[in-house]
Design an enzyme around this catalytic site. Structure first.
Site, PDB file in Angstrom:
ATOM      1  CD  GLU A 161      41.574 -36.859  24.917  1.00 52.11           C
ATOM      2  OE1 GLU A 161      42.720 -36.403  24.882  1.00 52.11           O
ATOM      3  OE2 GLU A 161      40.663 -37.141  24.065  1.00 52.11           O
TER       4      GLU A 161
ATOM      5  CB  SER B 175      -8.641   8.412  14.140  1.00 50.36           C
ATOM      6  OG  SER B 175      -9.108   9.451  13.193  1.00 50.36           O
TER       7      SER B 175
END
Length: 680
Positions: free
Chosen positions: A94, A364
């Protein structure tokens, strides 16, 4: 006439002198301006940088089960952890003069500018690593001279503020390597299933070549092209004297063990994940941006084994087609840690979390909270109330007439244990009105139900909406000797650098008496006996545990627990739609399959019997003690002193003497002097 030669030379000398003088002045001015620029760029701080990082969610064993990155999957790694081969490979391919230039390479830049002017278009890159970092951090990717100038200035500013090592660290953590991988750490995992520190020379060269064209040079999709690029990188390293020709050939020939590309990975515990993020926002004041890109480490309470068992129980119990939904949650009542959560049957179709967000009538399953209140108010497990059709008058002239399931009544006085086993509604409403309707509301609040409840007679039958998580929290009090521990999903959160961001502490609070919660838990086991509401799933359990079923016209429930786990199942439709009897069955099946698996894989855990509790055999017909040989006798626990020792029954066959009249509902007695000192 020809000009005099000496005069001509003098003129040229004057012009040269002036030119040199002008050049010197211009150079001085440029030097001064450049120096001013350097000083300005050195004094001016760089714009703030936020490098988005992936947030990781860990289960209770420290294993990653979810990555949050919002499309930018990045995990930061320090310069010291990056292999030298990868650093050298990147520089070689690079920016070979990286350690010599001051942000941009003049020679490369002029050559690229010449080619661009010649072609009349932006073709050559020539950007240094510093320039690429400047572009990635602060600029767009448009190809204009203005952007190029800004890029060079910011690159120069970066060089003035950061060391070369810091620049490389930021660059290698910032760039894109394809397949959603940002930075070298994630790239190493995506391509080679390795930590970046373990990369070989050949793997490092392969990775270094990818950023030039992530889709084109990916070895997962274009292996041949990627190998050519790897060869170029290795030759660049040889030319830069980083490696020898022999090392390059060996690295190129070495096999690459690539990770198989996984597409469309399935979410693990998506409802649990959403609940974790919600808690992180509310308790730690974290924003969605911080959660998505902050690189946090969130350590959760998830138990992957129990989560899998819960998902399997839901999936195998529901019909494959249809809109009916089911939700499940399991938590440790002692610590409040939520180990498993299923918020619905298909997250892809609906992310609505029915455990934490849906308020449904508990039916319940509200009764154990009522009976814990009643025990506190002086009731006992053998307090008897007649089971028969009843009209209740309240608030003056108002009438409330509940009915039992299938209009089934025992038509005789029944004990609290029988009422729990058969889920008798008459017993529940009678108890509710006898102790005072406000008492149930207060007990629900003490047990962790935060939804505001109204003191109506129907509250005893669960006719007001709460979330399944609230109900699980309340049952946790019964399982945990009367102690409330707030439920939670997060154990701690760390920042990306490992520093602790927060670790909430959850203190337990004593909200009910241990004797009362123990008596209630023992009575709740009776639902698995013959005639009990949970009898049909008892075969799926290795042994009975406290549990309670609940059914309304639109909801089906089952909740139960061991000393270390509370599990809750809700089933129903999202929109107002009634359930038929067959549709309610999977609720108990889901719960029993999960609990059967959980209990079978762990040692039996018994509830500790508190001091002051005794076990008796009771005749449910008359509520008196009988000999253990009495065929219809029931074993149950009572608080010592609440059952007269002299009241014995001869266990006569039914019909000879008949049931005794219903006794009056007990009133709570004031504690004696010694009871106030020694409440146990």
């Amino acid at each position: 006439m020809q000009p005099d030669k000496p005069l001509l030379m003098s003129r040229w000398f004057q012009l040269l002198k002036r030119g040199l003088h002008f050049t010197a002045i211009l150079s001085l001015i440029l030097f001064i301006l450049f120096s001013i620029l350097l000083v300005y760029l050195r004094i001016k701080p760089l714009p703030p940088v936020h490098i988005a990082q992936t947030t990781l969610l860990y289960d209770q064993h420290g294993e990653i089960f979810e990555r949050l990155h919002g499309g930018v999957n990045r995990m930061y790694v320090s310069y010291a952890q990056i292999p030298q081969d990868l650093i050298n490979a990147t520089i070689a391919v690079e920016d070979r003069s990286f350690f010599q230039h001051f942000g941009f390479d003049i020679k490369r830049t002029l050559r690229a500018a010449y080619i661009d002017l010649k072609e009349m278009r932006f073709q050559q890159g020539a950007s240094t690593i510093s320039q690429q970092l400047a572009r990635n951090l602060y600029l767009s990717f448009e190809k204009t001279w203005t952007r190029k100038l800004k890029e060079a200035l910011i690159a120069l500013q970066i060089e003035l503020h950061w060391s070369k090592e810091e620049i490389l660290e930021a660059y290698l953590n910032q760039i894109y390597y394809g397949h959603g991988a940002y930075g070298v750490k994630v790239a190493a995992q995506i391509y080679f299933n390795k930590d970046v520190t373990e990369l070989s020379l050949g793997e490092a060269a392969m990775l270094a070549g990818i950023p030039k064209g992530p889709s084109y040079y990916s070895p997962l999709t274009n292996y041949t092209t990627a190998k050519k690029r790897q060869h170029l990188v290795l030759q660049s390293m040889v030319e830069a004297d980083y490696i020898t020709e022999e090392a390059a050939r060996a690295a190129y020939a070495a096999p690459l063990h690539l990770q198989r590309l996984v597409r469309g990975e399935q979410d693990v515990a998506p409802y649990f994940r959403d609940a974790v993020l919600q808690e992180a926002q509310e308790r730690f004041n974290l924003t969605k941006e911080e959660l998505q890109h902050g690189g946090l480490r969130i350590y959760t309470t998830l138990d992957p084994e129990l989560q899998h068992a819960a998902e399997k129980a839901v999936a195998t119990s529901l019909p494959k087609e249809g809109e009916i939904q089911a939700a499940f949650v399991a938590l440790d009542p002692r610590s409040g840690r939520i180990h498993a959560l299923v918020g619905g049957r298909e997250y892809e179709k609906s992310s609505f979390n029915r455990i934490t967000q849906a308020q449904r009538h508990p039916g319940s399953t509200m009764k154990p909270i009522l009976y814990l209140t009643a025990l506190e108010e002086g009731f006992t497990p053998i307090t008897r109330i007649e089971s028969k059709p009843t009209k209740f008058r309240f608030d003056g002239d108002k009438i409330y007439e509940p009915i039992n399931f299938d209009h089934h009544y025992l038509l005789r006085p029944i004990t609290m244990q029988e009422a729990i086993r058969t889920s008798d509604n008459i017993y529940a409403v009678t108890t509710h009105l006898a102790i005072g309707q406000e008492k149930l509301v207060q007990m629900a609040e003490r047990m962790g139900i935060t939804t505001t409840l109204q003191p109506y007679p129907s509250l005893a039958l669960g006719a007001q909406g709460i979330t399944p998580l609230e109900l699980s929290t309340a049952y946790g009090v019964i399982a945990n000797d009367g102690k409330l521990v707030p439920p939670h999903f997060i154990q701690r959160i760390e920042k990306a650098d490992g520093k602790l961001l927060g670790a909430p502490s959850y203190k337990e609070e004593k909200v009910a008496h241990s004797i009362h919660t123990f008596l209630l838990s023992q009575m709740m086991m009776s639902i698995f006996q013959e005639g009990g509401t949970g009898h049909r799933v008892q075969r799926d359990l290795p042994y009975p545990v406290p549990a309670k079923t609940g059914t309304t016209s639109m909801d089906a429930w089952m909740v139960g627990f061991t000393p270390d786990l509370v599990s809750t199942v809700w089933l129903g439709y999202d929109r107002e739609r009634k359930l038929n009897q067959a549709e309610t069955v999977p609720a108990a099946q889901i719960w029993a399959r999960f609990m059967g698996y959980y209990m079978s894989s762990r040692p039996v855990q018994a509830f500790t019997i508190p001091v002051g509790v005794e076990r008796l055999t009771i005749d449910p017909i008359n509520g008196k003690r009988v000999d253990a040989s009495c065929e219809r006798g029931e074993l149950l626990y009572v608080q010592r002193g609440t059952v007269p020792r002299y009241e014995w029954s001869d266990c006569s066959p039914l019909g000879e003497k008949g049931p005794t009249p219903t006794p009056s509902i007990p009133k709570k007695k004031s504690p004696s002097f010694w009871q106030r000192i020694f409440p146990w």
